[in-house]
Enzyme design. Structure first.
Site, PDB file in Angstrom:
ATOM      1  N   HIS A 120      16.613 -20.626 -73.928  1.00  0.00           N
ATOM      2  CA  HIS A 120      16.815 -20.321 -75.369  1.00  0.00           C
ATOM      3  C   HIS A 120      15.908 -20.183 -76.459  1.00  0.00           C
ATOM      4  O   HIS A 120      14.590 -20.850 -76.230  1.00  0.00           O
ATOM      5  CB  HIS A 120      18.023 -21.589 -75.743  1.00  0.00           C
ATOM      6  N   CYS A 162      15.949 -15.630 -77.631  1.00  0.00           N
ATOM      7  CA  CYS A 162      16.403 -15.430 -79.490  1.00  0.00           C
ATOM      8  C   CYS A 162      14.723 -15.894 -79.894  1.00  0.00           C
ATOM      9  O   CYS A 162      14.837 -16.819 -80.076  1.00  0.00           O
ATOM     10  CB  CYS A 162      17.670 -16.275 -79.758  1.00  0.00           C
TER      11      CYS A 162
END
Length: 281
Positions: A120, A162
């Site tokens: 992430h 991300c």
């Protein structure tokens, strides 16, 4: 009658500059070849950090599909000649320790170095299993003043994460529904810049989500492995990554029961400080 002559200093300056330039070329300017030397004993090491499970306090979800990414990337980079090492579910301190140790190794007989971060993320940040940390903390370990045996050699970072919370709506929708639902991933004899010879290939542009298919893996890694498998030993690295951009941009689109995250697009982002062309042949 005296002839009128207009004297212009500009041509004189040009002539002077040209003379000085040609003189300095003889003594100071170095003419390197335009390709990195890939003829060392080894291609180099490829470190893959694959973070799938995260501490509850982080609020981060399980990254289903990332093991598929790691497996396919390992195959591709081994095929290119890299020595591949995979580390699963690492904290920030553990990621730092792993890469710090690699940066202190002797890479004299290696042609380059590659690192792949699967996790992430947010803009400028990557998540360990415990919290987020600046990506720069990891990449800076391989700067020219920190890792002398990789000076003048390509240092490649591929980052699947991300970089924000925005969605790319695209400008046209004409693809069908995918099979599965999708998730998101929130030369030492002369001076060279310490930040030279880095390449960063991000799965998405700043500010945006990065899409991942729970069974097939992330869009970026699917495209990267596809292009590397077919053209990895033929094309230059920026040509390869341009084709990856095209594949992600044209072949993938999200589908979801939630209209807020359906029919979205993605485009990877390449930042290059390479000073020569890089071929894996």
């Amino acid at each position: 009658m005296q002839s009128s002559v207009v004297l212009n200093d500009e041509p004189r300056r040009k002539i002077k500059d040209e003379k000085e330039s040609s003189s300095e070329q003889h003594y100071r300017i170095i003419f390197p070849t335009f390709q990195y030397n890939m003829n060392h004993q080894r291609v180099g090491k490829c470190v893959i950090i694959n973070n799938k499970n995260f501490n509850r306090e982080t609020g981060m979800t399980v990254r289903n599909g990332t093991d598929r990414d790691a497996e396919e990337l390992s195959k591709c980079f081994k095929n290119l000649g890299f020595e591949v090492v995979i580390h699963n579910d690492q904290t920030c301190d553990e990621m730092t320790e792993i890469l710090e140790k690699v940066s202190k190794e002797d890479h004299t007989n290696n042609s380059c170095f590659a690192c792949i971060l699967l996790s992430h993320g947010e803009e400028g940040m990557i998540y360990g299993t415990d919290m987020a940390m600046p990506i720069k903390n990891l990449t800076s370990l391989f700067r020219g003043d920190m890792c002398k045996s990789l000076v003048g050699k390509p240092k490649l970072f591929f980052i699947q994460a991300c970089r924000g919370s925005e969605f790319d709506d695209g400008i046209q929708t004409d693809s069908g529904r995918p099979d599965d639902c999708l998730e998101t991933d929130a030369n030492p004899r002369h001076k060279i810049p310490v930040e030279a010879d880095f390449l960063f290939a991000y799965s998405t542009v700043p500010g945006y989500y990065s899409w991942r298919n729970p069974s097939q893996g992330s869009w970026f890694v699917q495209a990267l492995c596809n292009i590397l498998s077919e053209f990895g030993k033929q094309l230059e690295i920026l040509q390869i990554l341009t084709r990856v951009n095209y594949m992600v941009a044209t072949n993938f689109e999200s589908w979801s029961d939630d209209p807020r995250s359906s029919e979205k697009k993605q485009i990877p982002c390449v930042v290059s400080m390479l000073t020569k062309e890089l071929y894996f042949n």
